[in-house]
Design a protein around this motif. Structure first.
Motif, mmCIF file in Angstrom:
data_model
loop_
_atom_site.group_PDB
_atom_site.id
_atom_site.type_symbol
_atom_site.label_atom_id
_atom_site.label_comp_id
_atom_site.label_asym_id
_atom_site.label_seq_id
_atom_site.Cartn_x
_atom_site.Cartn_y
_atom_site.Cartn_z
ATOM 1 N N PRO A 177 0.795 -1.233 0.000
ATOM 2 C CA PRO A 177 0.000 0.000 0.000
ATOM 3 C C PRO A 177 0.822 1.275 0.000
ATOM 4 O O PRO A 177 0.287 2.353 -0.240
ATOM 5 N N ASP A 178 2.127 1.185 0.300
ATOM 6 C CA ASP A 178 2.933 2.403 0.362
ATOM 7 C C ASP A 178 4.397 2.070 0.127
ATOM 8 O O ASP A 178 4.814 0.909 0.139
ATOM 9 N N GLN A 236 7.064 2.722 1.965
ATOM 10 C CA GLN A 236 7.809 2.236 3.125
ATOM 11 C C GLN A 236 7.735 0.719 3.233
ATOM 12 O O GLN A 236 8.752 0.046 3.443
ATOM 13 N N ALA A 237 6.531 0.175 3.081
ATOM 14 C CA ALA A 237 6.378 -1.277 3.164
ATOM 15 C C ALA A 237 7.090 -1.969 2.010
ATOM 16 O O ALA A 237 7.721 -3.018 2.186
ATOM 17 N N ALA A 238 6.993 -1.385 0.817
ATOM 18 C CA ALA A 238 7.647 -1.981 -0.347
ATOM 19 C C ALA A 238 9.161 -1.977 -0.189
ATOM 20 O O ALA A 238 9.847 -2.969 -0.485
ATOM 21 N N LEU A 239 9.716 -0.868 0.269
ATOM 22 C CA LEU A 239 11.168 -0.762 0.416
ATOM 23 C C LEU A 239 11.702 -1.725 1.479
ATOM 24 O O LEU A 239 12.823 -2.228 1.357
ATOM 25 N N ALA A 240 10.908 -1.972 2.515
ATOM 26 C CA ALA A 240 11.325 -2.922 3.539
ATOM 27 C C ALA A 240 11.545 -4.307 2.931
ATOM 28 O O ALA A 240 12.440 -5.053 3.347
ATOM 29 N N LYS A 288 -0.779 -0.773 -9.854
ATOM 30 C CA LYS A 288 -1.592 0.437 -9.669
ATOM 31 C C LYS A 288 -1.587 0.958 -8.237
ATOM 32 O O LYS A 288 -1.419 2.159 -8.001
ATOM 33 N N GLU A 289 -1.811 0.080 -7.270
ATOM 34 C CA GLU A 289 -1.925 0.533 -5.882
ATOM 35 C C GLU A 289 -0.663 1.257 -5.429
ATOM 36 O O GLU A 289 -0.717 2.387 -4.912
ATOM 37 N N ALA A 294 0.056 5.332 -4.765
ATOM 38 C CA ALA A 294 0.464 5.748 -3.424
ATOM 39 C C ALA A 294 1.829 6.421 -3.405
ATOM 40 O O ALA A 294 2.047 7.395 -2.671
ATOM 41 N N ALA A 295 2.770 5.899 -4.202
ATOM 42 C CA ALA A 295 4.167 6.343 -4.081
ATOM 43 C C ALA A 295 4.671 7.144 -5.276
ATOM 44 O O ALA A 295 5.634 7.893 -5.134
ATOM 45 N N GLY A 296 4.077 6.951 -6.448
ATOM 46 C CA GLY A 296 4.378 7.784 -7.596
ATOM 47 C C GLY A 296 5.672 7.495 -8.329
ATOM 48 O O GLY A 296 6.425 6.568 -7.992
ATOM 49 N N PRO A 297 5.961 8.324 -9.345
ATOM 50 C CA PRO A 297 7.155 8.140 -10.179
ATOM 51 C C PRO A 297 8.464 8.226 -9.405
ATOM 52 O O PRO A 297 9.440 7.550 -9.758
ATOM 53 N N VAL A 298 8.506 9.041 -8.358
ATOM 54 C CA VAL A 298 9.742 9.169 -7.583
ATOM 55 C C VAL A 298 10.148 7.821 -7.000
ATOM 56 O O VAL A 298 11.338 7.464 -6.979
ATOM 57 N N PHE A 299 9.184 7.068 -6.539
ATOM 58 C CA PHE A 299 9.472 5.746 -5.978
ATOM 59 C C PHE A 299 10.009 4.807 -7.054
ATOM 60 O O PHE A 299 10.953 4.048 -6.810
#
Length: 241
Positions: A19-20, A22-26, A42-43, A47-52
């Motif tokens: 969902p965000d 932070q969770a993905a990077l972990a 999509k989700e 939530a995090a956009g192109p920067v992520f």
């Protein structure tokens, strides 16, 4: 059994269904870009956009931007161009958008010297014959996939997202250079979750799959890298280029 196809780089695309950022990077910090690629859907993108996405690329990962663009040709072309400017490795559209839309997407990417792979969604792996009939497609899933893949190929795209159960047929019909990207892959003994049409990683390779999308068996594992290693072992020599 199809002859295993040689591909460059890792075959496993880890689905970052979080969902965000932070969770993905972990999760990402526990993986290795030399051993897997990443899929952003999509989700997470909303939530995090192109920067992520750029952050993942900067960490050395190839990113499959799985947004399934489906709109008027000019809009889809612009979206694909924006994805290429991000530096993604692969981007997709929906085959139901038709040949004019898919050709516009292909032409938009042609201007990039190192363009991303452009593939199209055919039939979602959550669909079965009953759910296809509900939306007006009276064909069996395999027949619908084959028909749409023919349109994708004629439109000049690199390949399709499909179920591994249709991979052998598509490999035979579309040839060795047509990319087959398959979700719904589950290691032996894993739960089925919400996928109606699934297969194992080893079987996927034998069926001619190029890249397999795997999410929860890795992302929900206590040790994600160990889970990835187990899948690599299951694939064995058949998964090596």
């Amino acid at each position: 059994m199809s002859q295993p196809i040689a591909v460059d780089g890792p075959r496993i695309l880890v689905a970052l269904d979080f969902p965000d950022a932070q969770a993905a990077l972990a999760l990402v910090e526990q993986l290795d870009p030399a051993r897997c690629r990443l899929k952003v859907g999509k989700e997470l993108f909303v939530a995090a956009g192109p920067v992520f996405v750029r952050q993942l690329i900067d960490q050395g990962y190839d990113v499959f931007l799985d947004l399934k663009f489906h709109d008027i040709p000019n809009t889809v072309a612009s979206a694909c161009r924006a994805a290429a400017e991000l530096g993604v490795w692969m981007v997709n559209v929906h085959a139901l958008g038709g040949s004019k839309m898919m050709r516009a997407a292909r032409e938009a990417l042609a201007e990039f010297p190192n363009r991303p792979l452009l593939i199209a969604v055919t039939v979602l792996t959550s669909h079965d014959a009953e759910s296809l009939a509900e939306i007006g497609l009276q064909e069996a899933p395999a027949a619908a996939v084959a028909r749409l893949a023919r349109l994708v190929d004629a439109s000049g795209l690199d390949g399709v997202v499909c179920s591994a159960r249709e991979a052998a047929l598509l490999r035979e019909q579309r040839g060795p250079d047509f990319k087959l990207v398959c979700p719904g892959i589950r290691p032996s003994g894993a739960v089925q979750d919400d996928q109606s049409r699934i297969t194992t990683p080893a079987d996927a390779i034998d069926l001619g799959v190029d890249y397999m999308v795997i999410g929860r068996p890795i992302t929900r594992a206590t040790d994600p890298l160990a889970a990835l290693a187990k899948i690599e072992k299951e694939i064995g020599k058949r998964g090596k280029a």
